[in-house]
Design an enzyme around this catalytic site. Sequence first.
Site, short mmCIF file in Angstrom:
data_model
loop_
_atom_site.label_atom_id
_atom_site.label_comp_id
_atom_site.label_asym_id
_atom_site.label_seq_id
_atom_site.Cartn_x
_atom_site.Cartn_y
_atom_site.Cartn_z
N CYS A 57 -5.04 -39.80 -36.09
CA CYS A 57 -5.23 -39.16 -37.53
C CYS A 57 -4.93 -40.72 -38.68
O CYS A 57 -4.75 -40.16 -39.61
CB CYS A 57 -3.65 -39.13 -37.57
SG CYS A 57 -3.23 -37.65 -36.40
N HIS A 89 -2.22 -38.62 -45.16
CA HIS A 89 -2.65 -37.88 -43.56
C HIS A 89 -1.42 -36.70 -43.94
O HIS A 89 -0.05 -36.99 -44.10
CB HIS A 89 -2.35 -38.88 -42.69
CG HIS A 89 -1.97 -38.31 -41.62
ND1 HIS A 89 -3.68 -36.75 -41.38
CD2 HIS A 89 -1.62 -37.53 -39.63
CE1 HIS A 89 -3.23 -36.09 -40.34
NE2 HIS A 89 -1.70 -37.05 -39.32
N ASN A 91 -1.65 -30.38 -38.60
CA ASN A 91 -2.05 -32.12 -39.19
C ASN A 91 -3.84 -31.60 -38.49
O ASN A 91 -3.41 -31.09 -37.04
CB ASN A 91 -1.02 -32.04 -37.92
CG ASN A 91 -2.10 -33.93 -37.04
OD1 ASN A 91 -2.59 -33.80 -37.98
ND2 ASN A 91 -0.90 -34.55 -36.93
N1 COA Z 1 11.10 -24.20 -32.21
C1 COA Z 1 12.33 -24.50 -32.07
N2 COA Z 1 13.43 -25.45 -31.58
C2 COA Z 1 13.14 -26.45 -31.36
C3 COA Z 1 11.17 -26.54 -31.48
C4 COA Z 1 10.35 -25.82 -31.99
N3 COA Z 1 8.80 -25.72 -31.99
N4 COA Z 1 10.78 -28.74 -31.33
C5 COA Z 1 12.24 -28.75 -30.18
N5 COA Z 1 13.16 -28.13 -30.94
C6 COA Z 1 14.98 -28.19 -30.62
C7 COA Z 1 14.75 -29.44 -29.29
O1 COA Z 1 14.33 -28.66 -27.73
C8 COA Z 1 16.14 -29.68 -29.87
O2 COA Z 1 17.32 -29.01 -29.50
P1 COA Z 1 18.26 -29.36 -28.61
O3 COA Z 1 19.34 -30.19 -30.09
O4 COA Z 1 18.93 -28.45 -28.40
O5 COA Z 1 17.82 -30.67 -28.06
C9 COA Z 1 16.05 -29.35 -31.78
O6 COA Z 1 14.99 -29.09 -32.05
C10 COA Z 1 16.03 -30.78 -32.42
O7 COA Z 1 14.75 -31.60 -32.03
P2 COA Z 1 14.23 -32.66 -32.33
O8 COA Z 1 13.11 -33.42 -31.42
O9 COA Z 1 15.21 -33.42 -32.62
O10 COA Z 1 12.80 -32.30 -33.97
P3 COA Z 1 12.66 -33.34 -34.44
O11 COA Z 1 13.80 -33.04 -35.42
O12 COA Z 1 12.62 -34.06 -34.72
O13 COA Z 1 11.48 -32.16 -35.20
C11 COA Z 1 9.13 -32.50 -34.75
C12 COA Z 1 10.51 -32.33 -34.19
C13 COA Z 1 7.81 -32.49 -33.93
C14 COA Z 1 8.88 -31.53 -35.74
C15 COA Z 1 9.84 -34.17 -35.08
O14 COA Z 1 10.19 -34.82 -34.79
C16 COA Z 1 7.67 -34.31 -35.88
O15 COA Z 1 7.41 -34.14 -37.41
N6 COA Z 1 7.97 -35.96 -35.38
C17 COA Z 1 6.38 -36.77 -36.33
C18 COA Z 1 5.78 -35.96 -35.39
C19 COA Z 1 4.35 -35.87 -36.20
O16 COA Z 1 3.50 -35.95 -37.11
N7 COA Z 1 3.28 -36.74 -34.92
C20 COA Z 1 1.32 -36.45 -35.79
C21 COA Z 1 1.34 -37.94 -35.92
S1 COA Z 1 -0.22 -38.86 -36.73
#
Ligand code: COA
Length: 328
Positions: free
Chosen positions: A112, A254, A284
Amino acid sequence: MTGIIYGTGACTPSYIMDNNDIAKLVETSDEWIQERTGVARRHIITEETTVSMAVQAGRRALENAGVSPEEVDLILVATISSNVILPCTACQVQKELGAIHATCFDLGGAACTGFVLAYNTATAYLAGGVYKTALVIGSESLSNLTNWKDRGTCILFGDGAGAAVVKAGGERYYLPVTHSEGSKGDALTCKSRYQGNGLTSEINLEEMIDDEHFMQMDGQAVFKFAVKKVPEVIREVLEANEIEQEDVDYYILHQANQRIVEAVAKRLKEPIEKFPMNLQEYGNTSSASIPILLDELNRKGILKSGQKIVMAGFGAGLTWGASILKWK
Ligand code: COA
């Protein structure tokens, strides 16, 4: 002397998957995805490929710039999802465009941060007098690298390509600032890959059982990395070039996650209006996200002559960086 962007182009697949389509594959909802990421839809390849989208984006950028393929002496393609390992995507783009005088290579694995690194490579060559006209492209078929059974990642990504024609010129060279931290590489990995995504191609999703064939991500680690490092590197690049934040017209980040963009704006104490976004539409698209957005702003006439733009990329590696450009 440095490089000036003379024209931009983009190509995104016509097939669109919205969040309700994703909710048919994994346990999630439109509401959850929009709230946590801002993404509403993503474009997914059917007949398109990383090469075909790169060619189309490149062609549109050349037309927009009024530059002929024969004038191009450098083609750089940033991609982590090339059609084949050899020949490189840039050489295939050269062939399709008839850019017979160009030297061509890919920046693979820059993920990215790929477009920013490719743009920096091109402007360094232009500033050094090695080449005069570069076509810089980011093109990705991330759907081929996405585990469509993993709700932690499959909600985020999309396919597409963006391109910019950069020509030597301009009064000053803006130093880019870039960083890498290989020790944190485990946060976002992909150890092997399929050709095909199991959604719009013939690969059988049920047989795709080995997680190592897909991107695997520690979402929270990547999120924390981005919201800390992106504002830092933006401050660094402005300081290195003695430019004040108030002189920056737009920050083109990005397009990974709306919450990341908002957090960066907040940490820089800048209004969110200076951070255009289109991740709602495309998700993304890795190395393609910055040039797709740049093209959108260019074609809408939002970018005005003399405006200063900061581009910032971040992603797997881990890698991140920022560059400054002055609009033509
Ligand atoms: N739908 C519903 N629930 C989901 C889910 C989805 N798609 N993905 C995860 N969950 C659940 C998890 O299981 C967790 O449940 P629990 O509390 O019962 O264990 C809860 O939601 C929170 O999960 P978490 O991983 O803490 O969510 P988050 O707020 O961190 O969001 C992302 C997850 C991936 C959206 C976030 O971490 C993110 O955007 N990170 C950056 C990723 C990125 O940009 N990567 C590329 C960079 S180049």
